[in-house]
Design a protein around this motif. Structure first.
Motif, PDB file in Angstrom:
ATOM      1  N   UNK A  85      27.025  26.206  40.373  1.00 34.81           N
ATOM      2  CA  UNK A  85      26.406  27.349  39.719  1.00 34.81           C
ATOM      3  C   UNK A  85      25.420  26.824  38.693  1.00 34.81           C
ATOM      4  N   UNK A  86      24.266  27.484  38.617  1.00 36.94           N
ATOM      5  CA  UNK A  86      23.251  27.112  37.638  1.00 36.94           C
ATOM      6  C   UNK A  86      22.435  28.360  37.297  1.00 36.94           C
ATOM      7  N   UNK A  87      21.713  28.292  36.197  1.00 35.29           N
ATOM      8  CA  UNK A  87      20.930  29.421  35.714  1.00 35.29           C
ATOM      9  C   UNK A  87      19.660  29.649  36.522  1.00 35.29           C
ATOM     10  N   UNK A  88      19.129  28.576  37.133  1.00 37.74           N
ATOM     11  CA  UNK A  88      17.856  28.676  37.843  1.00 37.74           C
ATOM     12  C   UNK A  88      17.742  27.516  38.837  1.00 37.74           C
ATOM     13  N   UNK A  89      16.725  27.584  39.666  1.00 35.17           N
ATOM     14  CA  UNK A  89      16.450  26.501  40.600  1.00 35.17           C
ATOM     15  C   UNK A  89      16.153  25.214  39.831  1.00 35.17           C
ATOM     16  N   UNK A  90      15.419  25.331  38.747  1.00 31.16           N
ATOM     17  CA  UNK A  90      15.088  24.157  37.945  1.00 31.16           C
ATOM     18  C   UNK A  90      16.347  23.523  37.356  1.00 31.16           C
ATOM     19  N   UNK A  91      17.271  24.360  36.879  1.00 28.32           N
ATOM     20  CA  UNK A  91      18.530  23.848  36.326  1.00 28.32           C
ATOM     21  C   UNK A  91      19.362  23.184  37.421  1.00 28.32           C
ATOM     22  N   UNK A  92      19.382  23.774  38.622  1.00 25.04           N
ATOM     23  CA  UNK A  92      20.125  23.176  39.740  1.00 25.04           C
ATOM     24  C   UNK A  92      19.499  21.846  40.149  1.00 25.04           C
ATOM     25  N   UNK A  93      18.165  21.768  40.147  1.00 24.03           N
ATOM     26  CA  UNK A  93      17.484  20.511  40.479  1.00 24.03           C
ATOM     27  C   UNK A  93      17.792  19.441  39.434  1.00 24.03           C
ATOM     28  N   UNK A  94      17.888  19.847  38.175  1.00 23.58           N
ATOM     29  CA  UNK A  94      18.239  18.886  37.118  1.00 23.58           C
ATOM     30  C   UNK A  94      19.654  18.361  37.323  1.00 23.58           C
ATOM     31  N   UNK A  95      20.557  19.211  37.788  1.00 23.79           N
ATOM     32  CA  UNK A  95      21.923  18.764  38.099  1.00 23.79           C
ATOM     33  C   UNK A  95      21.877  17.789  39.271  1.00 23.79           C
ATOM     34  N   UNK A  96      21.119  18.112  40.301  1.00 28.60           N
ATOM     35  CA  UNK A  96      21.005  17.228  41.467  1.00 28.60           C
ATOM     36  C   UNK A  96      20.473  15.854  41.062  1.00 28.60           C
ATOM     37  N   UNK A  97      19.590  15.832  40.082  1.00 30.72           N
ATOM     38  CA  UNK A  97      18.989  14.570  39.640  1.00 30.72           C
ATOM     39  C   UNK A  97      19.989  13.654  38.942  1.00 30.72           C
ATOM     40  N   UNK A  98      21.161  14.161  38.584  1.00 26.80           N
ATOM     41  CA  UNK A  98      22.187  13.342  37.932  1.00 26.80           C
ATOM     42  C   UNK A  98      22.886  12.379  38.893  1.00 26.80           C
ATOM     43  N   UNK A  99      22.815  12.632  40.193  1.00 27.44           N
ATOM     44  CA  UNK A  99      23.588  11.855  41.159  1.00 27.44           C
ATOM     45  C   UNK A  99      22.958  10.486  41.396  1.00 27.44           C
ATOM     46  N   UNK A 100      23.736   9.409  41.251  1.00 26.50           N
ATOM     47  CA  UNK A 100      23.187   8.048  41.326  1.00 26.50           C
ATOM     48  C   UNK A 100      22.748   7.614  42.720  1.00 26.50           C
ATOM     49  N   UNK A 101      23.134   8.324  43.754  1.00 24.31           N
ATOM     50  CA  UNK A 101      22.703   7.938  45.103  1.00 24.31           C
ATOM     51  C   UNK A 101      21.200   8.107  45.274  1.00 24.31           C
ATOM     52  N   UNK A 102      20.574   8.910  44.418  1.00 22.31           N
ATOM     53  CA  UNK A 102      19.124   9.065  44.486  1.00 22.31           C
ATOM     54  C   UNK A 102      18.418   7.743  44.193  1.00 22.31           C
ATOM     55  N   UNK A 103      19.052   6.895  43.396  1.00 22.51           N
ATOM     56  CA  UNK A 103      18.458   5.602  43.047  1.00 22.51           C
ATOM     57  C   UNK A 103      18.480   4.621  44.212  1.00 22.51           C
ATOM     58  N   UNK A 104      19.257   4.935  45.253  1.00 22.68           N
ATOM     59  CA  UNK A 104      19.360   4.048  46.420  1.00 22.68           C
ATOM     60  C   UNK A 104      18.848   4.726  47.685  1.00 22.68           C
ATOM     61  N   UNK A 105      17.883   5.632  47.533  1.00 20.33           N
ATOM     62  CA  UNK A 105      17.231   6.232  48.693  1.00 20.33           C
ATOM     63  C   UNK A 105      17.816   7.552  49.139  1.00 20.33           C
ATOM     64  N   UNK A 106      18.857   8.035  48.471  1.00 21.78           N
ATOM     65  CA  UNK A 106      19.425   9.328  48.821  1.00 21.78           C
ATOM     66  C   UNK A 106      18.506  10.462  48.406  1.00 21.78           C
ATOM     67  N   UNK A 107      18.724  11.609  49.007  1.00 20.49           N
ATOM     68  CA  UNK A 107      17.921  12.804  48.742  1.00 20.49           C
ATOM     69  C   UNK A 107      18.880  13.972  48.557  1.00 20.49           C
ATOM     70  N   UNK A 108      18.615  14.821  47.587  1.00 17.91           N
ATOM     71  CA  UNK A 108      19.379  16.053  47.395  1.00 17.91           C
ATOM     72  C   UNK A 108      18.440  17.226  47.645  1.00 17.91           C
ATOM     73  N   UNK A 109      18.748  18.021  48.650  1.00 19.53           N
ATOM     74  CA  UNK A 109      18.010  19.252  48.883  1.00 19.53           C
ATOM     75  C   UNK A 109      18.741  20.352  48.129  1.00 19.53           C
ATOM     76  N   UNK A 110      18.033  21.113  47.324  1.00 13.82           N
ATOM     77  CA  UNK A 110      18.628  22.149  46.483  1.00 13.82           C
ATOM     78  C   UNK A 110      18.199  23.503  47.033  1.00 13.82           C
ATOM     79  N   UNK A 111      19.191  24.325  47.403  1.00 10.15           N
ATOM     80  CA  UNK A 111      18.899  25.642  47.984  1.00 10.15           C
ATOM     81  C   UNK A 111      19.754  26.710  47.337  1.00 10.15           C
ATOM     82  N   UNK A 112      19.134  27.816  46.952  1.00 10.28           N
ATOM     83  CA  UNK A 112      19.854  28.953  46.378  1.00 10.28           C
ATOM     84  C   UNK A 112      20.552  29.715  47.495  1.00 10.28           C
ATOM     85  N   UNK A 113      21.795  30.109  47.251  1.00  8.73           N
ATOM     86  CA  UNK A 113      22.506  30.950  48.201  1.00  8.73           C
ATOM     87  C   UNK A 113      22.043  32.393  48.024  1.00  8.73           C
ATOM     88  N   UNK A 114      21.847  33.060  49.106  1.00  4.07           N
ATOM     89  CA  UNK A 114      21.430  34.472  49.078  1.00  4.07           C
ATOM     90  C   UNK A 114      22.694  35.320  49.117  1.00  4.07           C
TER      91      UNK A 114
END
Length: 116
Positions: A85-114
Motif C-alpha cells: 500500500x502506498x499513497x501514490x505511484x511515486x511513493x510506490x516507486x520509491x518503495x520499489x527503489x529500496x530493494x537491493x536486487x536493483x543494484x544487480x540488474x533486477x527490475x521492479x515494475x510498479x502497477x496500481x491495482x484497479x
C-alpha cells in the motif's frame, strides 16, 4: 492508501552467476526491506515463483490455444511479486527503489491495482 503490485523481474542466468555468498547477502538486505514494510503496515503479501524453466507459456494459435516453452521470450523473467500500500505511484516507486536486487540488474515494475 492505494494497493500496488511490485513485479520483480531479473535475468535468471545473471542472478545464478553471482556467487552464492553475495546472493545470500543481497537477499538478507532484501528481507530487511520487507521487514521494514511490515513494520510500516504497507506490506500486504509476497509470492516467489519457480524458475522460468518450470513454467509454460500459453498463447492463442491460429484456431486454438498453444502451449509453448517453458520460456517467455524476454531478457528478464518474472520471479515474484510484492503487494503493498502506498499513497501514490511515486511513493510506490520509491518503495520499489529500496530493494537491493536493483543494484544487480533486477527490475521492479510498479502497477496500481484497479478496484473492481
Amino acid at each position: 492508501m492505494t494497493q500496488f503490485l511490485l513485479l520483480c523481474r531479473f535475468n535468471e542466468d545473471a542472478w545464478n552467476a553471482i556467487p552464492r555468498s553475495e546472493r545470500d547477502a543481497i537477499m538478507e538486505k532484501y528481507h530487511a526491506v520487507l521487514d521494514g514494510l511490515d513494520r510500516e503496515g504497507r506490506h500486504l503479501g509476497t509470492g516467489k515463483l519457480e524458475p522460468v524453466a518450470a513454467g509454460r507459456t500459453v498463447r492463442w494459435g491460429e484456431d486454438r490455444p498453444v502451449t509453448d516453452g517453458p520460456f517467455v521470450e524476454t531478457k528478464e523473467h518474472l520471479g515474484g511479486y510484492h503487494l503493498i500500500e502506498a499513497e501514490s505511484l511515486e511513493a510506490a516507486a520509491a518503495i520499489a527503489a529500496r530493494f537491493p536486487t536493483l543494484l544487480r540488474g533486477g527490475v521492479m515494475e510498479v502497477r496500481r491495482l484497479i478496484e473492481s
